[in-house]
Scaffold this motif. Structure first.
Motif, PDB file in Angstrom:
ATOM      1  N   UNK A  10     -55.883   8.202  45.600  1.00  0.00           N
ATOM      2  CA  UNK A  10     -55.322   8.000  44.412  1.00  0.00           C
ATOM      3  C   UNK A  10     -55.823   6.813  43.444  1.00  0.00           C
ATOM      4  N   UNK A  11     -56.178   5.767  44.001  1.00  0.00           N
ATOM      5  CA  UNK A  11     -56.735   4.908  43.119  1.00  0.00           C
ATOM      6  C   UNK A  11     -58.159   5.298  42.845  1.00  0.00           C
ATOM      7  N   UNK A  12     -58.846   5.772  43.722  1.00  0.00           N
ATOM      8  CA  UNK A  12     -60.294   6.061  43.466  1.00  0.00           C
ATOM      9  C   UNK A  12     -60.246   7.243  42.514  1.00  0.00           C
ATOM     10  N   UNK A  13     -59.208   8.113  42.618  1.00  0.00           N
ATOM     11  CA  UNK A  13     -59.151   9.207  41.377  1.00  0.00           C
ATOM     12  C   UNK A  13     -58.919   8.599  40.006  1.00  0.00           C
ATOM     13  N   UNK A  77     -49.094  -1.354  47.098  1.00  0.00           N
ATOM     14  CA  UNK A  77     -48.214  -0.944  48.257  1.00  0.00           C
ATOM     15  C   UNK A  77     -47.434   0.165  47.693  1.00  0.00           C
ATOM     16  N   UNK A  78     -46.999   1.388  48.603  1.00  0.00           N
ATOM     17  CA  UNK A  78     -46.098   2.463  48.256  1.00  0.00           C
ATOM     18  C   UNK A  78     -44.736   2.150  48.967  1.00  0.00           C
ATOM     19  N   UNK A 496     -43.958  11.124  46.153  1.00  0.00           N
ATOM     20  CA  UNK A 496     -42.661  10.585  45.474  1.00  0.00           C
ATOM     21  C   UNK A 496     -42.859   9.214  45.279  1.00  0.00           C
ATOM     22  N   UNK A 497     -42.652   8.348  46.528  1.00  0.00           N
ATOM     23  CA  UNK A 497     -43.068   6.873  46.302  1.00  0.00           C
ATOM     24  C   UNK A 497     -44.191   6.544  45.723  1.00  0.00           C
ATOM     25  N   UNK A 498     -45.302   7.190  45.952  1.00  0.00           N
ATOM     26  CA  UNK A 498     -46.528   6.745  45.031  1.00  0.00           C
ATOM     27  C   UNK A 498     -46.348   6.994  43.683  1.00  0.00           C
ATOM     28  N   UNK A 499     -46.008   8.234  43.213  1.00  0.00           N
ATOM     29  CA  UNK A 499     -45.844   8.524  41.581  1.00  0.00           C
ATOM     30  C   UNK A 499     -44.754   7.099  41.032  1.00  0.00           C
ATOM     31  N   UNK A 500     -43.889   6.626  42.023  1.00  0.00           N
ATOM     32  CA  UNK A 500     -42.824   5.777  41.186  1.00  0.00           C
ATOM     33  C   UNK A 500     -43.240   4.569  41.238  1.00  0.00           C
ATOM     34  N   UNK A 505     -50.821   0.698  34.145  1.00  0.00           N
ATOM     35  CA  UNK A 505     -52.157   1.098  33.843  1.00  0.00           C
ATOM     36  C   UNK A 505     -52.595   2.439  34.217  1.00  0.00           C
ATOM     37  N   UNK A 506     -52.197   2.724  35.504  1.00  0.00           N
ATOM     38  CA  UNK A 506     -52.626   4.013  36.140  1.00  0.00           C
ATOM     39  C   UNK A 506     -51.369   5.097  36.068  1.00  0.00           C
ATOM     40  N   UNK A 507     -50.206   4.795  35.877  1.00  0.00           N
ATOM     41  CA  UNK A 507     -48.985   5.708  35.886  1.00  0.00           C
ATOM     42  C   UNK A 507     -49.389   6.998  34.936  1.00  0.00           C
ATOM     43  N   UNK A 508     -49.864   6.506  33.601  1.00  0.00           N
ATOM     44  CA  UNK A 508     -50.057   7.593  32.523  1.00  0.00           C
ATOM     45  C   UNK A 508     -50.978   8.527  33.016  1.00  0.00           C
ATOM     46  N   UNK A 509     -52.073   8.278  33.827  1.00  0.00           N
ATOM     47  CA  UNK A 509     -52.898   8.911  34.391  1.00  0.00           C
ATOM     48  C   UNK A 509     -52.318  10.238  35.061  1.00  0.00           C
ATOM     49  N   UNK A 510     -51.085   9.950  35.812  1.00  0.00           N
ATOM     50  CA  UNK A 510     -50.832  11.029  36.681  1.00  0.00           C
ATOM     51  C   UNK A 510     -49.429  11.895  36.184  1.00  0.00           C
ATOM     52  N   UNK A 511     -48.943  11.122  35.063  1.00  0.00           N
ATOM     53  CA  UNK A 511     -47.233  11.624  34.805  1.00  0.00           C
ATOM     54  C   UNK A 511     -47.172  11.171  33.164  1.00  0.00           C
ATOM     55  N   UNK A 512     -46.492  11.937  32.401  1.00  0.00           N
ATOM     56  CA  UNK A 512     -46.003  11.291  31.271  1.00  0.00           C
ATOM     57  C   UNK A 512     -44.704  10.956  31.246  1.00  0.00           C
ATOM     58  N   UNK A 513     -43.983  10.480  30.296  1.00  0.00           N
ATOM     59  CA  UNK A 513     -42.634  10.167  30.229  1.00  0.00           C
ATOM     60  C   UNK A 513     -42.120  11.544  30.320  1.00  0.00           C
TER      61      UNK A 513
END
Length: 534
Positions: A10-13, A77-78, A496-500, A505-513
């Motif tokens: 996830x971080x590398x991506x 940490x997740x 689910x834990x990772x996405x939450x 600064x990274x969350x927006x790369x994987x999901x929107x509001x």
């Protein structure tokens, strides 16, 4: 705990991504840098403060409780317990069971359930729900902001009132105008159904009311009864509110706070999807790429999907043709660049965004005497092919549907949901959830004598039916699947834990509001409507 392999992936991506996935509404500017082309994302990071100085973030503390602020892997940490995950997902839950004035459930709306999950900080989505008190019907709205939350906030507070006023008969408008003139209490127009943490800017409420009054005075100035059809009322309300947003920022303001709010509202933007339900009559007005989908239970027991909106963006042929008709042929190749309006904005209809509606001269005139525009994060960029504004409109498309007993629910959501789940998948999830909730619980028929072992077995039977593990709120169920589903359509606890817990600064790369409202219909009431006309 999520494995180090998955977290590293996830971080590398994220680090290697040039353009955010699903960045939909974010303004983007293509900036030449030496021999490379880089994408700079321009968004508002300075929230307006609601009453009491409470920011949007503090209004939903659980959604940020486990968010990271660092992308350094050693700080990452997740670890989240199931209860912590549920706390985050359920923080914005709202549900309301509908009753008519006599206390009986005779409305065609049985109940509605809603929820939100932030990706941006502060969150840019908003929602509204209300019962019309001086006309019939209920209103439900979802609003997706971009370049900040200011425009979505203003539209969520104001649009339902504009629609309700547009529907009121002349006599009712005269009564409320007389009450205001004589400084008497005004009969409420709407009964709002709010989450306790929904933000409201009380400092500017009186100004909003004054402009709403100007609107109903305009309706009274018409020579005849306004006589809007519901479709006309919704179109007129959308366009009038957008016009007011534009005019308010040009007019003198009584203080700096009002000026700053007006600037941020006008220079940010918001898409909107609003449904009006009155008996068997359903109207949906849509501006932008929020979406409304109907879940239909067919006679053979299967479920089908009926879309009630279309996304207004560069992927829609109707929108492309509309904009080409409205601008010279010389601009055909520059209207949409990289699937964005003028290379900047994904939706082709929205409230606010005056920098895509005003002339260059007007923009300069309004901003040149303003306070610190940079501090307000006002988006300032004129595209190279900005010749014949306006390029953007808030005029909605309105769809009418006559409800049938087989129409079971309506899902209205911001595109943060639809980027993750298809229309069909959303209907399937709601239908499955509805079916499980309707399963009769095992009867507690006690044998004598009753012992603890017998009671334990009964409780295990209930648990095996899945009733104890369901999210009670269907919007939460959809959000859980949207961000946590794996390739098999099952919720993966690690994902689910990772996405939450992704850093801001990274969350927006994987999901929107994500904002979701699900309206359940009362089939018995709908059936009785048709029986009474036989």
């Amino acid at each position: 705990m999520m494995s180090r392999t998955v977290s590293s992936l996830i971080l590398s991506s994220a680090r290697n991504s040039i353009v955010c996935q699903g960045k939909g509404r974010w303004y983007s500017i293509c900036i030449p840098n030496r021999n490379k082309i880089k994408w700079r994302l321009v968004v508002s990071r300075t929230p307006l403060l609601p009453a009491g100085g409470c920011s949007v973030d503090s209004a939903l503390p659980l959604q940020r409780a486990f968010r990271h602020t660092s992308t350094e892997e050693e700080h990452f940490s997740f670890q989240l317990s199931p209860s912590q995950i549920n706390d985050i997902l359920r923080a914005g839950e709202l549900s309301h069971k509908t009753l008519d004035p006599s206390g009986k459930g005779a409305s065609s709306v049985l109940r509605f359930e809603s929820n939100q999950l932030a990706s941006n900080s502060p969150m840019e989505d908003r929602r509204s729900a209300a019962t019309c008190l001086q006309t019939d019907g209920m209103l439900f709205g979802v609003f997706d902001g971009h370049a900040g939350s200011a425009c979505a906030q203003a539209v969520s507070e104001r649009l339902l009132h504009y629609i309700a006023v547009s529907l009121m008969p002349r006599r009712s408008l005269e009564e409320i105008e007389l009450a205001v003139e004589s400084m008497q209490p005004v009969r409420p127009i709407l009964q709002r159904h709010r989450h306790p943490n929904d933000v409201e800017y009380r400092e500017i409420t009186s100004r909003y009311f004054e402009n709403l009054r100007v609107y109903w005075q305009h309706l009274l100035d018409l020579d005849t009864e306004p006589g809007f059809s519901l479709e006309e009322a919704m179109v007129c309300a959308f366009k009038r509110l957008d016009s007011d947003i534009s005019l308010e920022v040009q007019a003198p303001q009584e203080n700096e706070l009002m000026r700053n709010i007006a600037l941020q509202v006008a220079f940010s933007g918001a898409t909107a999807c609003v449904a009006h339900v009155d008996g068997v009559h359903l109207h949906v007005a849509n501006t932008g790429d929020c979406r409304a989908v109907l879940g239909v239970h067919e006679e053979d027991g299967t479920w089908s999907t009926l879309p009630l909106t279309r996304d207004h963006n560069a992927c829609d042929e109707f929108e492309i043709r509309r904009l080409k008709r409205e601008h010279p042929r010389s601009e055909e190749k520059t209207l949409f660049v990289n699937d964005r309006l003028l290379g900047i904005l994904m939706p082709s209809r929205a409230f606010g965004d005056v920098q895509l509606k005003w002339s260059k001269e007007l923009q300069h005139s309004v901003l040149e005497n303003s306070c610190d525009v940079e501090a307000l994060n006002i988006y300032q960029y004129v595209p190279p092919n900005y010749h014949t504004p306006p390029y953007l409109t808030a005029e909605p498309e309105v769809t009418y549907h006559k409800l049938r007993s087989k129409d079971k629910f309506l899902v209205i959501a911001s595109d943060g949901l639809w980027e993750m789940l298809s229309n069909e998948k959303v209907v399937k999830l709601v239908a499955g959830h509805l079916t499980e909730l309707n399963v009769q619980k095992p009867q507690l028929t006690f044998k004598k004598p009753v012992n603890l072992g017998y009671m334990h077995n009964l409780l295990l039977q209930r648990k095996s039916r899945g009733l104890a593990s369901l999210d009670r709120n269907i919007a939460t169920h959809l959000i859980r699947h949207a961000i946590g589903s794996n390739e098999y359509g099952e919720v993966d606890p690690e994902k689910l834990a990772a996405m939450l817990t992704l850093p801001e600064d990274l969350a927006r790369m994987y999901r929107d509001d994500i904002t979701v409202t699900v309206v359940y219909f009362n089939s018995d009431t709908i059936e009785s409507h048709y029986r009474s006309r036989e």
